[in-house]
Design a protein around this motif. Structure first.
Motif, PDB file in Angstrom:
ATOM      1  N   ALA A  14      -0.491   8.580 -33.675  1.00 47.51           N
ATOM      2  CA  ALA A  14      -1.777   9.063 -34.178  1.00 47.51           C
ATOM      3  C   ALA A  14      -2.915   8.195 -33.657  1.00 47.51           C
ATOM      4  CB  ALA A  14      -1.778   9.067 -35.707  1.00 47.51           C
ATOM      5  N   GLY A  15      -2.688   6.893 -33.544  1.00 55.24           N
ATOM      6  CA  GLY A  15      -3.721   5.990 -33.034  1.00 55.24           C
ATOM      7  C   GLY A  15      -4.084   6.284 -31.591  1.00 55.24           C
ATOM      8  N   LEU A  16      -3.079   6.557 -30.761  1.00 55.66           N
ATOM      9  CA  LEU A  16      -3.341   6.887 -29.359  1.00 55.66           C
ATOM     10  C   LEU A  16      -4.067   8.221 -29.242  1.00 55.66           C
ATOM     11  CD1 LEU A  16      -3.066   6.131 -26.407  1.00 55.66           C
ATOM     12  CD2 LEU A  16      -0.776   7.156 -26.427  1.00 55.66           C
ATOM     13  N   ARG A  17      -3.648   9.200 -30.040  1.00 57.65           N
ATOM     14  CA  ARG A  17      -4.326  10.507 -30.021  1.00 57.65           C
ATOM     15  C   ARG A  17      -5.793  10.355 -30.434  1.00 57.65           C
ATOM     16  NH1 ARG A  17      -2.354  15.717 -30.492  1.00 57.65           N
ATOM     17  NH2 ARG A  17      -0.325  14.918 -31.098  1.00 57.65           N
ATOM     18  N   GLU A  18      -6.054   9.576 -31.458  1.00 60.77           N
ATOM     19  CA  GLU A  18      -7.437   9.353 -31.902  1.00 60.77           C
ATOM     20  C   GLU A  18      -8.261   8.637 -30.831  1.00 60.77           C
ATOM     21  OE1 GLU A  18      -7.198   7.248 -35.594  1.00 60.77           O
ATOM     22  OE2 GLU A  18      -6.236   8.936 -36.626  1.00 60.77           O
ATOM     23  N   HIS A  19      -7.638   7.660 -30.148  1.00 64.98           N
ATOM     24  CA  HIS A  19      -8.335   6.945 -29.081  1.00 64.98           C
ATOM     25  C   HIS A  19      -8.749   7.907 -27.971  1.00 64.98           C
ATOM     26  CE1 HIS A  19      -9.423   3.743 -26.321  1.00 64.98           C
ATOM     27  NE2 HIS A  19      -8.644   4.310 -25.418  1.00 64.98           N
ATOM     28  N   VAL A  20      -7.821   8.755 -27.551  1.00 63.61           N
ATOM     29  CA  VAL A  20      -8.099   9.722 -26.481  1.00 63.61           C
ATOM     30  C   VAL A  20      -9.230  10.661 -26.901  1.00 63.61           C
ATOM     31  CG1 VAL A  20      -7.145  11.700 -25.230  1.00 63.61           C
ATOM     32  CG2 VAL A  20      -5.788   9.616 -25.484  1.00 63.61           C
ATOM     33  N   GLU A  21      -9.130  11.223 -28.094  1.00 60.57           N
ATOM     34  CA  GLU A  21     -10.143  12.181 -28.550  1.00 60.57           C
ATOM     35  C   GLU A  21     -11.502  11.516 -28.741  1.00 60.57           C
ATOM     36  OE1 GLU A  21      -8.759  14.391 -31.914  1.00 60.57           O
ATOM     37  OE2 GLU A  21      -7.081  15.240 -30.782  1.00 60.57           O
ATOM     38  N   ARG A  22     -11.536  10.306 -29.271  1.00 59.70           N
ATOM     39  CA  ARG A  22     -12.806   9.593 -29.476  1.00 59.70           C
ATOM     40  C   ARG A  22     -13.479   9.311 -28.140  1.00 59.70           C
ATOM     41  NH1 ARG A  22     -10.926   5.717 -32.281  1.00 59.70           N
ATOM     42  NH2 ARG A  22     -10.635   4.265 -30.559  1.00 59.70           N
ATOM     43  N   ARG A  23     -12.704   8.844 -27.155  1.00 59.11           N
ATOM     44  CA  ARG A  23     -13.266   8.543 -25.837  1.00 59.11           C
ATOM     45  C   ARG A  23     -13.781   9.817 -25.151  1.00 59.11           C
ATOM     46  NH1 ARG A  23     -15.080   4.819 -23.397  1.00 59.11           N
ATOM     47  NH2 ARG A  23     -13.858   5.008 -21.525  1.00 59.11           N
ATOM     48  N   LEU A  24     -13.021  10.917 -25.257  1.00 55.83           N
ATOM     49  CA  LEU A  24     -13.443  12.164 -24.624  1.00 55.83           C
ATOM     50  C   LEU A  24     -14.699  12.720 -25.269  1.00 55.83           C
ATOM     51  CD1 LEU A  24     -10.021  13.869 -23.969  1.00 55.83           C
ATOM     52  CD2 LEU A  24     -11.733  13.270 -22.248  1.00 55.83           C
ATOM     53  N   ARG A  25     -14.762  12.700 -26.575  1.00 52.40           N
ATOM     54  CA  ARG A  25     -15.957  13.207 -27.263  1.00 52.40           C
ATOM     55  C   ARG A  25     -17.188  12.372 -26.903  1.00 52.40           C
ATOM     56  NH1 ARG A  25     -14.373  17.246 -30.337  1.00 52.40           N
ATOM     57  NH2 ARG A  25     -12.318  17.192 -31.300  1.00 52.40           N
ATOM     58  N   PHE A  26     -17.014  11.056 -26.815  1.00 47.87           N
ATOM     59  CA  PHE A  26     -18.126  10.191 -26.465  1.00 47.87           C
ATOM     60  C   PHE A  26     -18.604  10.467 -25.033  1.00 47.87           C
ATOM     61  CE2 PHE A  26     -19.882   6.220 -24.785  1.00 47.87           C
ATOM     62  CZ  PHE A  26     -20.885   5.985 -25.718  1.00 47.87           C
ATOM     63  N   VAL A  35     -18.171  23.101 -21.435  1.00 46.87           N
ATOM     64  CA  VAL A  35     -16.744  22.791 -21.455  1.00 46.87           C
ATOM     65  C   VAL A  35     -16.006  23.825 -22.296  1.00 46.87           C
ATOM     66  CG1 VAL A  35     -15.021  21.101 -22.178  1.00 46.87           C
ATOM     67  CG2 VAL A  35     -17.136  20.337 -21.094  1.00 46.87           C
ATOM     68  N   GLY A  36     -15.032  24.478 -21.678  1.00 44.53           N
ATOM     69  CA  GLY A  36     -14.236  25.471 -22.384  1.00 44.53           C
ATOM     70  C   GLY A  36     -13.061  24.869 -23.136  1.00 44.53           C
ATOM     71  N   GLY A  37     -12.595  23.735 -22.727  1.00 44.89           N
ATOM     72  CA  GLY A  37     -11.473  23.063 -23.371  1.00 44.89           C
ATOM     73  C   GLY A  37     -11.009  21.899 -22.527  1.00 44.89           C
ATOM     74  N   ILE A  38     -10.281  20.994 -23.161  1.00 46.35           N
ATOM     75  CA  ILE A  38      -9.790  19.812 -22.465  1.00 46.35           C
ATOM     76  C   ILE A  38      -8.317  19.648 -22.792  1.00 46.35           C
ATOM     77  CG2 ILE A  38     -10.014  17.311 -22.201  1.00 46.35           C
ATOM     78  CD1 ILE A  38     -12.881  17.605 -23.278  1.00 46.35           C
ATOM     79  N   SER A  39      -7.511  19.406 -21.761  1.00 47.86           N
ATOM     80  CA  SER A  39      -6.101  19.098 -21.994  1.00 47.86           C
ATOM     81  C   SER A  39      -5.797  17.736 -21.372  1.00 47.86           C
ATOM     82  CB  SER A  39      -5.190  20.176 -21.410  1.00 47.86           C
ATOM     83  OG  SER A  39      -5.346  20.257 -20.021  1.00 47.86           O
ATOM     84  N   VAL A  40      -5.044  16.953 -22.110  1.00 44.86           N
ATOM     85  CA  VAL A  40      -4.691  15.601 -21.681  1.00 44.86           C
ATOM     86  C   VAL A  40      -3.175  15.492 -21.688  1.00 44.86           C
ATOM     87  CG1 VAL A  40      -4.923  13.140 -22.168  1.00 44.86           C
ATOM     88  CG2 VAL A  40      -6.801  14.697 -22.729  1.00 44.86           C
TER      89      VAL A  40
END
Length: 129
Positions: A14-26, A35-40
């Motif tokens: 969950a921590g890694l998922r939150e890190h990825v999403e926080r960085r992408l949103r920023f 942006v239509g969507g983002i896949s990581v």
């Protein structure tokens, strides 16, 4: 902005998922209308053998344009994520700027043609002093 994060070769915390999403949103929230969507996709290339083998692949679906795809491989997964997100933000900004320049250039070339076609024929236009 919808973000889908997947992991291959290890469990996604969950921590890694939150890190990825926080960085992408920023990094990409400024362009949320385009942006239509983002896949990581996060993966461990060599498995438990170690080495610089943590991959982060980001695919940003852009409305009306080709997808932005960024790959980064590092020994540390968070560094790979951070570098890939930074590159995705810069690449998206550059592509959208080029698209705006192209649109503005096409407007500049069509406006004189429109002005010439709208002027009535046979009517003298007054000279400006």
């Amino acid at each position: 902005m919808q973000i889908v994060t997947q992991a291959r070769g290890f469990d996604l915390t969950a921590g890694l998922r939150e890190h990825v999403e926080r960085r992408l949103r920023f990094a990409l929230d400024w362009a949320h209308y385009q942006v239509g969507g983002i896949s990581v996709l996060l993966s461990d290339i060599n498995g438990p053998r170690g080495g610089a083998d943590k991959r982060c692949r980001i695919r940003v679906k852009v409305v009306g344009m080709a997808d932005v795809v960024i790959d980064d491989v590092q020994a540390d997964l968070t560094i790979a994520v951070d570098r890939a997100v930074d590159r995705a933000g810069r690449t998206l900004a550059r592509r959208l700027a080029r698209q705006r320049e192209h649109q503005h250039a096409s407007l500049r070339t069509t406006q004189p043609e429109l002005a010439a076609s709208e002027a009535p024929t046979g009517v003298a236009t007054p000279a400006l002093k």
